[in-house]
Scaffold this motif. Structure first.
Motif, PDB file in Angstrom:
ATOM      1  N   ASN A   1      10.275  -3.493 -10.818  1.00 46.04           N
ATOM      2  CA  ASN A   1      11.048  -2.185 -11.584  1.00 46.04           C
ATOM      3  C   ASN A   1      11.723  -1.297 -10.513  1.00 46.04           C
ATOM      4  O   ASN A   1      11.203  -1.122  -9.588  1.00 46.04           O
ATOM      5  CB  ASN A   1      10.298  -1.579 -12.497  1.00 46.04           C
ATOM      6  CG  ASN A   1       9.821  -2.333 -13.709  1.00 46.04           C
ATOM      7  OD1 ASN A   1      10.744  -3.285 -14.224  1.00 46.04           O
ATOM      8  ND2 ASN A   1       8.707  -2.568 -14.273  1.00 46.04           N
ATOM      9  N   ALA A   2      12.775  -0.814 -10.837  1.00 47.71           N
ATOM     10  CA  ALA A   2      13.485  -0.025  -9.799  1.00 47.71           C
ATOM     11  C   ALA A   2      12.988   1.501  -9.912  1.00 47.71           C
ATOM     12  O   ALA A   2      12.976   1.856 -11.017  1.00 47.71           O
ATOM     13  CB  ALA A   2      15.065  -0.144  -9.741  1.00 47.71           C
TER      14      ALA A   2
ATOM     15  N   ASP B   1      20.961  -4.716 -20.049  1.00 44.38           N
ATOM     16  CA  ASP B   1      21.527  -3.531 -20.791  1.00 44.38           C
ATOM     17  C   ASP B   1      22.247  -4.196 -21.839  1.00 44.38           C
ATOM     18  O   ASP B   1      23.361  -5.030 -21.729  1.00 44.38           O
ATOM     19  CB  ASP B   1      22.055  -2.742 -19.967  1.00 44.38           C
ATOM     20  CG  ASP B   1      22.489  -1.462 -20.814  1.00 44.38           C
ATOM     21  OD1 ASP B   1      23.245  -1.559 -21.634  1.00 44.38           O
ATOM     22  OD2 ASP B   1      21.732  -0.298 -20.309  1.00 44.38           O
ATOM     23  N   GLU B   2      22.212  -3.864 -23.270  1.00 46.04           N
ATOM     24  CA  GLU B   2      23.348  -4.347 -24.226  1.00 46.04           C
ATOM     25  C   GLU B   2      24.654  -3.997 -23.695  1.00 46.04           C
ATOM     26  O   GLU B   2      25.676  -4.808 -23.954  1.00 46.04           O
ATOM     27  CB  GLU B   2      22.781  -3.969 -25.565  1.00 46.04           C
ATOM     28  CG  GLU B   2      21.629  -4.697 -26.000  1.00 46.04           C
ATOM     29  CD  GLU B   2      21.361  -4.195 -27.607  1.00 46.04           C
ATOM     30  OE1 GLU B   2      20.893  -5.204 -28.111  1.00 46.04           O
ATOM     31  OE2 GLU B   2      21.650  -3.143 -27.834  1.00 46.04           O
ATOM     32  N   LYS B   3      24.910  -2.777 -23.539  1.00 42.73           N
ATOM     33  CA  LYS B   3      26.073  -2.283 -23.176  1.00 42.73           C
ATOM     34  C   LYS B   3      26.756  -2.646 -21.630  1.00 42.73           C
ATOM     35  O   LYS B   3      27.855  -2.818 -21.602  1.00 42.73           O
ATOM     36  CB  LYS B   3      26.150  -0.656 -23.149  1.00 42.73           C
ATOM     37  CG  LYS B   3      25.925  -0.063 -24.557  1.00 42.73           C
ATOM     38  CD  LYS B   3      25.874   1.325 -24.543  1.00 42.73           C
ATOM     39  CE  LYS B   3      25.504   1.929 -25.752  1.00 42.73           C
ATOM     40  NZ  LYS B   3      25.368   3.523 -25.852  1.00 42.73           N
TER      41      LYS B   3
ATOM     42  N   LEU C   1      23.305  -5.385 -15.818  1.00 45.66           N
ATOM     43  CA  LEU C   1      22.409  -4.527 -15.200  1.00 45.66           C
ATOM     44  C   LEU C   1      21.240  -4.634 -15.959  1.00 45.66           C
ATOM     45  O   LEU C   1      21.020  -4.913 -17.187  1.00 45.66           O
ATOM     46  CB  LEU C   1      22.673  -3.202 -15.277  1.00 45.66           C
ATOM     47  CG  LEU C   1      23.788  -2.693 -14.190  1.00 45.66           C
ATOM     48  CD1 LEU C   1      24.296  -1.212 -14.712  1.00 45.66           C
ATOM     49  CD2 LEU C   1      23.538  -2.887 -12.991  1.00 45.66           C
ATOM     50  N   PRO C   2      19.915  -4.299 -15.425  1.00 43.33           N
ATOM     51  CA  PRO C   2      18.586  -4.157 -16.153  1.00 43.33           C
ATOM     52  C   PRO C   2      18.765  -2.905 -17.059  1.00 43.33           C
ATOM     53  O   PRO C   2      19.838  -2.305 -17.125  1.00 43.33           O
ATOM     54  CB  PRO C   2      17.651  -3.913 -14.862  1.00 43.33           C
ATOM     55  CG  PRO C   2      18.579  -4.175 -13.736  1.00 43.33           C
ATOM     56  CD  PRO C   2      19.662  -3.879 -13.973  1.00 43.33           C
TER      57      PRO C   2
ATOM     58  N   ARG D   1      19.761  -6.974  -9.507  1.00 47.38           N
ATOM     59  CA  ARG D   1      21.253  -7.113  -9.832  1.00 47.38           C
ATOM     60  C   ARG D   1      22.116  -6.139  -9.440  1.00 47.38           C
ATOM     61  O   ARG D   1      22.841  -5.635  -9.997  1.00 47.38           O
ATOM     62  CB  ARG D   1      21.374  -7.299 -11.528  1.00 47.38           C
ATOM     63  CG  ARG D   1      20.971  -8.619 -11.981  1.00 47.38           C
ATOM     64  CD  ARG D   1      20.506  -8.655 -13.419  1.00 47.38           C
ATOM     65  NE  ARG D   1      19.167  -8.540 -13.616  1.00 47.38           N
ATOM     66  CZ  ARG D   1      18.609  -8.116 -14.657  1.00 47.38           C
ATOM     67  NH1 ARG D   1      19.281  -8.184 -15.680  1.00 47.38           N
ATOM     68  NH2 ARG D   1      17.244  -8.016 -14.653  1.00 47.38           N
ATOM     69  N   GLY D   2      21.708  -5.604  -8.168  1.00 50.80           N
ATOM     70  CA  GLY D   2      22.636  -4.522  -7.519  1.00 50.80           C
ATOM     71  C   GLY D   2      22.447  -3.244  -8.113  1.00 50.80           C
ATOM     72  O   GLY D   2      23.601  -2.322  -8.038  1.00 50.80           O
TER      73      GLY D   2
END
Length: 201
Positions: free
Chosen positions: A83-84, A169-171, A175-176, A34-35
């Motif tokens: 994973n990045a 990410d919840e916030k 994004l992951p 996701r970039g």
């Protein structure tokens, strides 16, 4: 990669189907990463052994730009980091340079993870003498029993099926998840549980 085809009149989706491609597809990698601003390492199996050769790393946001030029290097037995990483390795990748792209060398140490993109299961159909339909059926049965949440994506590996559950990410749901130490511990526990659930396949 799984897609959801439309009915003949284009009005509603029907049962999902696999899209068979004659070349490596970068779209699942983009969906996973996701970039994000981390680095995705790529490696491939050596022709003369079971060892792996680290090739290069690229930022998740650069995959679409560089992937077409690097297809010849990725066409057979190549793998990407799920994973990045927070960085690439030092030095320029000779493999990428051979294909006219300047990229750093691959870095894939477990202590360098920046983002956790997904929980996953790798179902090796060829080792179990089962077909892809049986593997996908096992996933659906586990979902129906409530053992696992619905999968985000399924991809064919050539020798089996990968099942993916995207993490976000919840916030910032686009994004992951950032790989803080406490999050990595939780991810390891969840990943182990998923592996145990699919131990029979």
């Amino acid at each position: 990669m799984m897609k959801e085809p439309l009915s003949m009149d284009g009005s509603q989706p029907v049962l999902p189907a696999f899209v068979d491609l004659e070349y490596p597809d970068y779209r699942p990698i983009i969906l996973l990463h996701r970039g994000n601003d981390g680095f995705v390492p790529f490696c491939r199996k050596r022709k003369d052994s079971d060892d792996f050769e680290d090739m290069f790393s690229m930022k998740a946001s650069e995959i679409e730009s560089y992937f077409p030029q690097l297809l010849p290097a990725l066409d057979v037995d190549s793998y990407f980091g799920i994973n990045a990483m927070y960085r690439a390795n030092k030095g320029t990748s000779l493999t990428a340079k051979e294909h006219g792209v300047r990229l750093p060398q691959a870095y894939k140490s477990g202590d360098g993870v920046k983002y956790l993109t997904a929980v996953f299961a790798d179902i090796d159909c060829h080792k179990l003498n089962i077909d892809v339909g049986s593997a996908v059926g096992a996933v659906i049965r586990a979902q129906d029993r409530g053992d696992i949440p619905p999968a985000s994506m399924l991809t064919r590996s050539g020798r089996g099926v990968w099942v993916w559950w995207m993490l976000r990410d919840e916030k910032n749901p686009r994004l992951p998840i950032r790989a803080w130490p406490e999050v990595i511990r939780l991810w390891c526990n969840v990943q182990r549980k998923v592996t145990d659930l699919f131990a029979s396949v």
